[in-house]
Design a protein around this motif. Structure first.
Motif, PDB file in Angstrom:
ATOM      1  N   GLY A 168      30.647 -15.540  61.683  1.00 44.37           N
ATOM      2  CA  GLY A 168      30.920 -14.482  60.736  1.00 44.37           C
ATOM      3  C   GLY A 168      30.623 -13.119  61.275  1.00 44.37           C
ATOM      4  N   GLU A 214      29.207  -9.236  59.907  1.00 43.74           N
ATOM      5  CA  GLU A 214      28.554  -8.483  58.843  1.00 43.74           C
ATOM      6  C   GLU A 214      28.593  -7.010  59.190  1.00 43.74           C
ATOM      7  OE1 GLU A 214      25.226 -11.956  58.097  1.00 43.74           O
ATOM      8  OE2 GLU A 214      24.655 -10.070  59.054  1.00 43.74           O
ATOM      9  N   PHE A 219      29.848  -5.574  54.036  1.00 41.05           N
ATOM     10  CA  PHE A 219      30.973  -6.504  54.120  1.00 41.05           C
ATOM     11  C   PHE A 219      30.541  -7.718  54.917  1.00 41.05           C
ATOM     12  CE2 PHE A 219      34.545  -8.230  56.522  1.00 41.05           C
ATOM     13  CZ  PHE A 219      35.450  -8.485  55.499  1.00 41.05           C
ATOM     14  N   ASN A 220      30.953  -8.851  54.450  1.00 40.79           N
ATOM     15  CA  ASN A 220      30.650 -10.075  55.179  1.00 40.79           C
ATOM     16  C   ASN A 220      31.861 -10.993  55.158  1.00 40.79           C
ATOM     17  OD1 ASN A 220      29.177 -13.159  54.379  1.00 40.79           O
ATOM     18  ND2 ASN A 220      29.151 -12.300  56.426  1.00 40.79           N
ATOM     19  N   TYR A 221      32.221 -11.449  56.316  1.00 42.53           N
ATOM     20  CA  TYR A 221      33.269 -12.461  56.408  1.00 42.53           C
ATOM     21  C   TYR A 221      32.632 -13.669  57.081  1.00 42.53           C
ATOM     22  CZ  TYR A 221      37.209 -15.058  58.240  1.00 42.53           C
ATOM     23  OH  TYR A 221      38.073 -16.067  58.553  1.00 42.53           O
ATOM     24  N   ASN A 222      32.807 -14.797  56.488  1.00 39.60           N
ATOM     25  CA  ASN A 222      32.190 -15.993  57.054  1.00 39.60           C
ATOM     26  C   ASN A 222      33.204 -17.121  57.134  1.00 39.60           C
ATOM     27  OD1 ASN A 222      29.619 -17.442  57.836  1.00 39.60           O
ATOM     28  ND2 ASN A 222      30.339 -18.759  56.178  1.00 39.60           N
ATOM     29  N   LYS A 223      33.202 -17.800  58.254  1.00 38.02           N
ATOM     30  CA  LYS A 223      34.082 -18.962  58.400  1.00 38.02           C
ATOM     31  C   LYS A 223      33.198 -20.170  58.602  1.00 38.02           C
ATOM     32  CE  LYS A 223      38.464 -20.395  60.198  1.00 38.02           C
ATOM     33  NZ  LYS A 223      38.866 -20.875  58.884  1.00 38.02           N
ATOM     34  N   ASP A 260      35.639 -16.391  51.220  1.00 39.07           N
ATOM     35  CA  ASP A 260      36.006 -16.002  52.583  1.00 39.07           C
ATOM     36  C   ASP A 260      35.264 -14.734  52.962  1.00 39.07           C
ATOM     37  OD1 ASP A 260      37.737 -18.087  52.975  1.00 39.07           O
ATOM     38  OD2 ASP A 260      39.466 -17.006  52.179  1.00 39.07           O
ATOM     39  N   TRP A 261      35.256 -13.806  52.049  1.00 35.54           N
ATOM     40  CA  TRP A 261      34.538 -12.565  52.318  1.00 35.54           C
ATOM     41  C   TRP A 261      34.008 -11.949  51.033  1.00 35.54           C
ATOM     42  CZ3 TRP A 261      36.798  -8.325  49.995  1.00 35.54           C
ATOM     43  CH2 TRP A 261      38.181  -8.379  49.746  1.00 35.54           C
ATOM     44  N   THR A 262      32.987 -11.163  51.203  1.00 29.66           N
ATOM     45  CA  THR A 262      32.440 -10.428  50.073  1.00 29.66           C
ATOM     46  C   THR A 262      32.271  -8.980  50.486  1.00 29.66           C
ATOM     47  OG1 THR A 262      30.188 -10.886  50.758  1.00 29.66           O
ATOM     48  CG2 THR A 262      31.135 -12.371  49.136  1.00 29.66           C
ATOM     49  N   SER A 269      38.935 -15.667  43.104  1.00 36.61           N
ATOM     50  CA  SER A 269      38.674 -14.344  43.682  1.00 36.61           C
ATOM     51  C   SER A 269      38.570 -13.295  42.583  1.00 36.61           C
ATOM     52  CB  SER A 269      39.820 -13.947  44.611  1.00 36.61           C
ATOM     53  OG  SER A 269      39.978 -14.905  45.622  1.00 36.61           O
TER      54      SER A 269
END
Lengths: 1065, 650
Positions: free
Chosen positions: A778, A780, A801-805, A910-912, A994
């Protein structure tokens, strides 16, 4: 907004009689308008009249741009004298010549000026742009922010206090990149769910480890106003010192402590209203009967309104149409939910001498939920005393105490919403009808809220008691030994009496007492202690080499016991749980259990800094636990990290005019986590009873848990690359992190193949094994900008912002797939919380009849996506399985089965994104926080309440299929069909969750300091906050529903409107 | 200063010392297995636990019933519903079908415990040899029984005779059909030899010698369908020998066949039925703790809801103390099954199916207040009813009175034993209430003058004129079916009558001790095997061996006791020789619903022929792979060799 404010006031005044004395005080403060309306801004120059016997000096304070600064605190050193600057930045104070004054202002560096023999001082303050010298708390120590090498986010106490609420973690939602926080329930006192950097475990909770002032503590009962700062340790290089407890991140909370000098008193309070949930509008009146018409039209049983009475009475029983005509509809959401009061008061006092410092706080929080009888009261207190015995010896204690008294209302709102809405709630005498619906069998859920027939009460006591001793044997060396004692007691008193909802649920025509009338008391106690010794030695070699060595021992011993008693067939509701044991042994149940565990950890760490430019840190923790078999008891968790302050390099000198700081961080570490219960390494035999030949007989059976003597912690291997950057004198501050966490040996509570036998006919033996693997990658980002900085107007923004897979890399033995895990499925290559079911492509339309026939379906049925199925031509499909292609037609139908399930989506986002804007205009501040959570799927069971017969209720805007309405949302309405007769109906519940929401808006006003001075008040701010004012859901199926509730319905999330005050004396 | 450093070092040292000896656990709330299982009481406790799946799951829930009976010629779904269609019709039957998965687990669950009991018996130090011998033999018998369910449904599964204990096998291998059958035969022979004719300790739920012999006959018959032989002798021959032995020496084995079929289903005979060879015993609701154990809701699957015709039948299913809460109604007899019965002569029709639905009063329970009086429960026939249902207008104003009256038993608060009002009664005189053998077996044919039943499903076709002669709603069973032989899914006469179907009543009980705490559960006993089946197996084996006359002899025993009179038997029911079809039909009449139809069709390879005539929807989906049930998806996910193990073709 305005009208809501009004109704809030109304609700408030209605309840005022019930409120405490403290409330009275706040009530006066409650109307800020009248207070400041009487205030003028003039006449504020005469503030220093009380000062005597010294020189009277005047001055003016300006900021870096030469603009005058209002409200700067000016303290005469060595006295208690403090003044503040006025609107024009002027001040006057009496101070002895030769003394010095200290100026302080948030966001600016403190400035000290000496008082000389001049009458006017022109002072200029410099912004504290980079905050690089701030101290950041790390595991077992502290470090200056400039020397930090791990991924740690700090949230200051002021930011937490900005969001009124009884639970400090709520305030962190969207503020810490990588920490996903959601609140799913609007029940009074309900907490939050947390997950840091994605799910790694299947069974273990994703909750981070909480450390309060160095020891385990309870954040949920901690007064947010007592918090000095919260540090979220995200990467393994930071958390590996916590070893087996570090994988989900560590949240370190530091509480406020006393300071030498004047005693500070803070008072914070808010009151407000909780309510205004959005609940889907259900069918009622015309929309209700219209659906029944549609359903019967589809079967030829209805052709005109002349058929209404026959059809409706036929469906619901005679009298139904008459009731409809009279408009006898029940609006359950309206009947059940109401707006209610929320209030919070806290007071703290701190102060001390050079030798002894103390901090003390009291907090009372009272939240009433939307259900009658749903409330949460929290009484808590924090105490902290630090005493310096000798220059080299310090002792102290800090304690956190709380008592929670909670009443939980029974909630089954969804059942009520989906019941036949036609009926009457009460009979002519006002008594609640047991079965309110016409022809319906549903039981009135309001029964539990009246007449004392139901009570579910929780009482929790918690005491955290942490004494310590700190020795400084030589320069740079400190040794701390501390004990964290935890004593908690949780008691649940439960009673469901004669006439309760549960009583009638079991038997609608029940009379007298029976086995469904019962009381129970559940008591759980924890008695834990932890003893830690921390030795730190900091020294320099040739000035350029700074070395800090840390050694820690940590020992813990946890004990838990559980007692339960239950008595059925209670004859009188007034007994509640206070008169158990008198209806005979046959009606009594008791049980008790006990468990314990011990753990020991050893930590060593070295931190090295060369010129403050090259930073290095390495640590190792060795953890042992009694929960594991003796051969696998010990595990090592290493970590290493590097930091490079590029901006300090010579070659970067040219950038100094715009670049304040640029640092690169690299970290790698190993951490653990596990949901390992005590005794997992023991195998046991259980005794129970069974009915045999009609008699109750003792039996023995093997316990469900099969020993796995090889069980050990799940281990997460985390790599982190981070960049910290600050430009334009701190106007823009940026932090970015990239991470990759591979978790090996993920524990799966493996159900043993039944060929090895089973625990019972319905439950397999289980054994915990380290057999799966997950991966999280991810990014951040956190960006702080001060967009506008002017004397009167400031605007700053924060974006996180955070994107995590998230991915499951392997499951049991690498061969299994799609294993059910509660509501979720463990599917290879997909996130941990994935949904696995039929994928619905909509509804078969009239012109697709020939295609539908291939699947044994007809127009109006759900169109199920069959993986690998290819449409050859109209009415002909083919599918290849194992190289063999089969053609399917209406004569050779394809039967859809569970083999056609697919992964539909996942519950983790997926992301916040969190987006905060703070505007300050003169004394006003406005704070707007927006939160976005995107890409998550939720299971929203109300979508499964669609009843094609039209009988059971469902939301008005459900768009169902009819021959003239080619909807793709819901299958055909049809009086002869139940929803379950549509293959795939269950999957209707899965929907994209979402959402974007404005989480809260706060408007505050700070009273001019000069005015307050007279009253001895140093700060006074009034504010109003509205929480959850706006929600936008991506899916049209989520109309009037807040997707943050994650599919739940029974305790809808509320909007909150509160008014509060922050005061310091 | 130095002092302090030493102190610090000492603290640290002490802390380090603490670890080595004290990371041990203390667990006061459980005991370890080996010690307890070496005592007789512990070992016997585990042995008794081996029975737990029987009433715990297999014979109290729909899972096994759906696998054992559905997908055959006997049952279809009410209203042709798509409900459990995987079982009823093989539509979408797959590895994750819940019913077959649960059965796989239920049947396997106690095999490990049986193994532990058998293998640990020598370790028990304080057990009397006689007790140990009998209890061990019981474990052999149960193990064989559980394997028989598995082999019948899932084919060559894994054969395990060891306790898994510390050596969990995560790569189970398949055994062979012949090895599995050989083991079952060995176990059952061992059991038959070592068990007594009377149950151990008087616990009638325990298996006895007759159980082992009955199961042995059944296993031979099922294995015969696989073409197996023993020492060169066909399994059919063995089945014949064992069943004949059991028939001929019945009294020495304690085996018994009622001479009147009504007695098999008499409510008074439900507990500890004399004809039973093997019983799944329900808890006794006179014991207040009964409700904490598994109770049965089988009846709720096989009954229609008479409240669907709420104008003539006023009691909701949620308040029906006579039929129970019949909210699952799905299992409906096929036209073929209905036609198997020659009801004019054969009492088994009403012993199997409730076709007349009447209400109840609670005059015997005055404390329950006035709503349930005989008078209030009576329904007055109106003009609207006559128009709607074709009742003759001469009945307008007349009443349909309650059929039964129940007594609420305050002592155990969950008993509602009912008595019956006499036909023609119009006033509530509780002294005139009578007890009947089986309250669910309505009189056949229903008298035209009946005033106790609101709804009647007539097996004999009634014309509109004939219907008009009766003061209750008459529905022709033939009308319930469409031209495909499936139940109507929508109204055919403008009323809800299409929702009705003949209700299998073998699992509905109403006697003191049968009713659980809720209307959804009842606690009667279920016969896992009964003596009539032994006669059927004998007939089946003789027929297979070419002795049609001998087969007819065994069938006639059953037909004779089912006949309404001696003369009916002689002139209408007596067979001289029996074909395979006769055997299949007799099984249907005698054992419908009793968990055996699917295995019967399997061993006769008769799905293709029987489904075609009786269950067209199943016939359309049935393929050869359906001779085996899918291997459980959950199970395949739990083992390491899933692809090797295979799904049985699903």
């Amino acid at each position: 907004m305005k009208s809501k404010g009004k109704s809030a006031k109304r609700a408030f005044s209605k309840d005022i009689r019930r409120m405490s004395v403290l409330m009275g005080l706040t009530a006066t403060l409650y109307s800020p308008a009248c207070l400041y309306a009487n205030t003028t801004f003039g006449g504020i120059n005469n503030i220093a009249q009380s000062v005597s016997q010294a020189k009277f000096i005047k001055g003016k304070v300006v900021d870096e741009q030469g603009e005058s600064m209002i409200g700067v605190s000016i303290k005469v050193k060595g006295t208690n004298m403090t003044v503040v600057t006025d609107l024009d930045g002027n001040f006057s104070v009496k101070a002895p010549v030769g003394s010095s004054i200290e100026l302080s202002y948030i966001g600016y560096k403190n400035l000290t000026a000496s008082v000389r023999d001049e009458n006017f001082l022109n002072l200029k303050m410099e912004p504290n742009n980079t905050a690089l010298n701030e101290v950041v708390v790390i595991g077992y120590g502290t470090v200056k922010k400039r020397d930090l090498t791990g991924a740690i986010t700090t949230i200051k106490g002021e930011d937490i206090a900005l969001n009124p609420g009884s639970n400090p973690m709520q305030a962190l939602q969207g503020k810490v990149a990588g920490l996903d926080i959601t609140k799913e329930s609007g029940q009074a006192g309900s907490g939050v769910n947390m997950q840091l950097r994605g799910n790694r475990s299947f069974t273990a909770s994703g909750n981070p480890t909480f450390i309060i002032d160095g020891m385990p503590g309870d954040y949920s009962t901690l007064n947010p106003n007592d918090i000095e700062s919260i540090e979220v340790l995200k990467d393994a290089s930071s958390t590996a010192v916590y070893g087996a407890a570090g994988a989900n991140g560590v949240i370190i909370i530091t509480t406020k402590s006393g300071a030498a000098g004047k005693t500070n008193v803070n008072f914070n309070a808010f009151v407000g209203v909780n309510g205004w949930s959005t609940v889907p509008k259900m069918r009622s009146g015309d929309s209700y009967i219209q659906t029944i018409r549609d359903a019967n039209k589809a079967t030829g049983n209805w052709s005109s309104t002349d058929d209404d009475e026959r059809v409706m009475d036929g469906l619901l029983g005679s009298g139904a149409y008459a009731a409809h005509s009279k408009g006898e509809y029940i609006d359950w959401a309206k009947e059940v939910l109401r707006n209610n009061l929320v209030q919070n008061y806290s007071m703290s006092a701190s102060g001390g001498t050079e030798k002894t410092k103390a901090y003390f706080s009291l907090n009372f929080s009272d939240e009433a939920g939307q259900y009658k009888g749903d409330d949460y009261k929290l009484y808590s207190s924090t105490m902290r005393i630090d005493h310096t015995v000798k220059p080299w010896l310090k002792v102290g204690v800090n304690a956190q105490m709380s008592y929670v008294h909670q009443n939980k209302a029974y909630s089954d709102l969804q059942t009520a919403l989906t019941a036949v809405p036609l009926g009457t709630l009460r009979d002519s005498s006002g008594k609640l009808n047991v079965s309110p619906s016409v022809g319906g069998t549903n039981i009135n859920i309001l029964l539990d809220s009246e007449g004392g027939v139901y009570k579910n009460q929780e009482q929790d006591y918690k005491l955290y008691f942490n004494p310590y001793i700190e020795i400084h044997p030589m320069k740079g060396m400190s040794y701390i030994s501390r004990i964290g004692g935890v004593l908690t007691d949780s008691r649940v008193n439960y009673f469901q009496g004669i006439g309760s909802y549960q009583y009638y649920m079991a038997d609608a025509s029940a009379v007298g007492t029976n086995a469904n009338v019962y009381a129970s008391v559940t008591e759980k106690r924890n008695l834990n202690y932890k003893w830690e010794n921390i030795l730190t030695y900091n020294f320099q070699i040739h000035k350029d080499h700074d070395i800090t060595l840390t050694a820690v021992t940590s020992w813990n011993h946890d004990r838990y016991d559980y007692n339960y008693m239950k008595e059925t067939n209670i004859t009188d509701n007034s007994y509640l749980w206070y008169n158990m044991g008198n209806t005979g042994n046959a009606n009594s149940t008791v049980s008790s259990t006990y468990n314990m565990s011990k753990g020991f950890g050893l930590v060593g760490r070295v931190a090295y800094s060369y010129l403050g430019r090259y930073l290095f840190s390495a640590s190792a923790r060795r953890d042992g636990s009694s929960k594991l078999a003796s051969d696998h008891r010990w595990e090592t968790f290493p970590a290493v990290s590097l930091g490079w302050r590029i901006s300090d390099e010579k070659f970067m000198e040219g950038t100094h005019n715009w670049l304040d700081n640029l640092k690169l961080r690299l970290g790698y570490g190993v951490t653990g986590t596990a949901n390992i219960n005590p005794y997992s390494s023991q195998s046991n035999l259980e005794q129970s009873t069974t009915s045999f030949s009609g008699n109750v007989t003792n039996v023995y059976n093997f316990s469900q848990n099969y020993t796995n003597k090889n069980l050990t912690w799940e281990k997460s291997y985390n790599a982190n690359i981070g960049v910290d950057m600050s430009v334009l004198k701190g106007r823009i501050d940026f932090t970015g992190d990239l991470y990759n966490t591979t978790t090996k040996g993920v524990i799966w509570s493996r159900q043993l193949p039944v060929t090895n036998g089973a625990y019972s006919a319905s439950s397999n033996y289980i054994t915990n094994m380290n057999i799966c693997k997950t991966k999280n990658t991810g990014i951040e980002l956190a960006l702080n900008t001060r967009n506008i900085v002017q004397r009167d107007f400031k605007w700053s923004s924060t974006v996180t912002f955070n994107y995590n897979k998230e991915k499951i890399m392997s499951l049991i033995d690498g061969t299994s797939n799609n294993i059910a895990n509660g509501d979720y499925s463990l599917s290879l290559g997909h996130p941990v919380k994935s949904y696995y079911h039929y994928k619905i492509d909509g509804v078969w339309q009239t012109n697709e009849a020939k295609d539908a026939a291939v699947f044994g379906a007809q127009p109006g049925d759900l169109k199920i996506n069959v993986p690998g199925m290819v449409r050859e031509s109209e009415g002909t499909y083919s599918k290849k399985v194992g190289g063999v292609e089969t053609t399917y037609t209406a004569d050779n139908k394809y039967s859809v089965s569970g083999n056609d399930y697919q992964v539909l989506g996942h519950n983790s986002p997926d992301w916040t994104l969190g987006f905060q804007n703070v505007f300050t205009y003169k004394s006003f501040d406005l704070n707007i926080f927006t939160y976005v959570r995107w890409g998550q799927m939720i299971k929203y069971s109300l979508l499964e309440s669609y009843d094609p017969t039209g009988k059971g209720n469902f939301p008005k805007d459900f768009n169902y299929w009819t021959t003239t309405n080619a909807s793709n949302d819901f299958p055909a309405i049809n009086a002869n069909k139940s929803l379950s007769s549509y293959t795939g109906y269950y999957a209707l519940q899965y929907v994209d969750g979402s959402f974007i929401k404005i989480k809260n808006v706060t408007l505050g006003y700070t009273m001019p300091a000069k005015l307050l001075q007279k009253a001895g008040i140093s700060k006074c701010r009034f504010y109003g906050t509205i929480t959850n004012p706006f929600v936008f859901a991506k899916s049209h199926l989520l109309k009037n529903y807040d997707p943050e509730m994650n599919g739940n319905m029974n305790y809808p999330l509320t909007k909150q409107l509160v008014f509060g005050v922050n005061m310091s004396f | 200063m130095k002092h302090a450093i030493y102190k610090a070092a000492l603290f640290l040292g002490a802390a380090v010392m603490m670890n080595s000896c004290s990371l041990d656990e203390y667990n006061p709330s459980q005991t370890t297995g080996d010690e307890t299982l070496a005592t007789f009481s512990g070992w016997k406790g585990l042995q008794t636990y081996c029975y737990s799946p029987l009433y715990g799951q297999l014979f109290s829930a729909f899972d096994y019933m759906s696998v054992a009976e559905c997908g055959t010629d006997l049952w279809v779904t009410a209203n042709n519903k798509t409900w459990a269609q995987e079982l009823f019709y093989y539509e979408g039957l797959a590895t994750n079908t819940n019913y077959t998965n649960k059965l796989f687990k239920e049947a396997y669950s106690m095999i490990n415990s049986c193994n532990a009991v058998i293998n640990r018996a020598p370790n028990v130090t304080n057990g009397a040899a006689s007790d140990m011998g009998v209890l061990t033999a019981e474990a052999h018998c149960l193990r064989a029984y559980y394997y028989s369910i598995l082999v019948t449904n899932y084919g060559n599964v894994t054969l395990t005779l060891d306790e898994s204990s510390d050596n969990v096998n995560l790569t189970p291998k398949r055994s062979t059909i012949s090895a599995l059958y050989a083991q079952m035969v060995t176990d059952l022979k061992y059991a038959a030899e070592h068990l007594n004719a009377t149950p151990y300790n008087g616990d009638y739920a325990r298996v006895t010698k007759k159980t082992a012999l009955g199961l042995l006959a059944r296993v031979y018959a099922q294995g015969a369908g696989e073409g197996l032989t023993e020492d060169g002798v066909s399994y059919w021959q063995r089945a014949k020998e064992v069943s004949e032995d059991l028939i001929n020496n019945a009294s020495s084995y304690g085996a018994y066949l009622y001479t009147d079929v009504n007695d098999v289903w008499a409510q008074a005979n439900n507990k500890s039925n004399k004809e039973a060879l093997f019983i799944a015993a329900g808890p006794d609701t006179n014991d207040a703790s009964a409700t904490t154990y598994s109770e049965s809701n089988l009846f709720s699957y096989s009954y229609p809801n008479p409240y669907s015709l709420s104008d003539v039948f006023k009691t909701k299913d949620s308040q029906n103390y006579l039929y129970g809460r019949v909210n699952n109604g799905v299992l409906a007899p096929s036209k073929y099954l209905i036609n198997c019965f020659d009801a004019t002569y054969d009492k088994r029709w009403e012993d199997s199916f409730t076709t007349a639905f009447g209400d109840f009063s609670y005059e015997q329970t005055p404390s329950w207040g006035g709503t349930g009086t005989y008078a209030k429960k009576a329904v007055t026939i109106t003009q609207a009813m006559c128009t709607k249902y074709g009742i003759g207008t001469q009945f307008i104003g007349q009443k349909i009175y309650p059929y039964a009256d129940f007594r609420y038993k305050a002592e155990t608060f969950s008993q509602y034993p009912a008595k019956v009002w006499a036909q023609g009664t119009t006033t509530a005189d509780t002294t005139k209430l009578t007890s009947v053998k089986n309250i669910y077996a309505n009189p056949y044919p229903l008298d035209a003058t009946e005033n106790r039943f609101a709804i009647y499903l007539s097996k004999d076709y009634l014309t509109a004129a004939q219907k008009a002669q009766r003061g209750y709603v008459c529905i022709n069973i033939d009308d319930l079916f469409d031209s495909n032989g499936e139940y109507q899914s929508a109204t055919f006469d403008g009323t809800n009558s299409y929702l009705m179907f003949p209700a299998l009543n073998k699992f509905n009980w109403n006697y003191d001790g049968a009713f659980g705490s809720t209307l959804q559960k009842k606690d009667g006993d279920v016969m896992i095997m009964r003596m009539a089946e032994v006669y059927l197996i004998a007939a089946e084996a003789e027929q297979e061996l070419g002795n049609g006359d001998a087969a007819a002899g065994y069938l006639n025993v059953l037909r004779k006791r089912a006949a309404r009179s001696e003369s009916d038997y002689e002139s209408h029911l007596k067979l001289t020789t029996a074909t395979e079809q006769d055997v299949l039909d007799e099984y249907a009449r005698e054992l419908c619903g009793e968990f055996n139809r699917w295995s019967l069709l399997k061993r006769h390879h008769a799905f293709e022929t029987q489904l075609k005539k009786a269950n067209p929807r199943a016939a359309a989906a049935f393929t050869a792979k359906n001779y085996l049930r899918p291997i459980s998806y959950d199970f395949l996910n739990q083992i390491s060799n899933a692809s090797e193990y295979g799904t049985n073709g699903y």
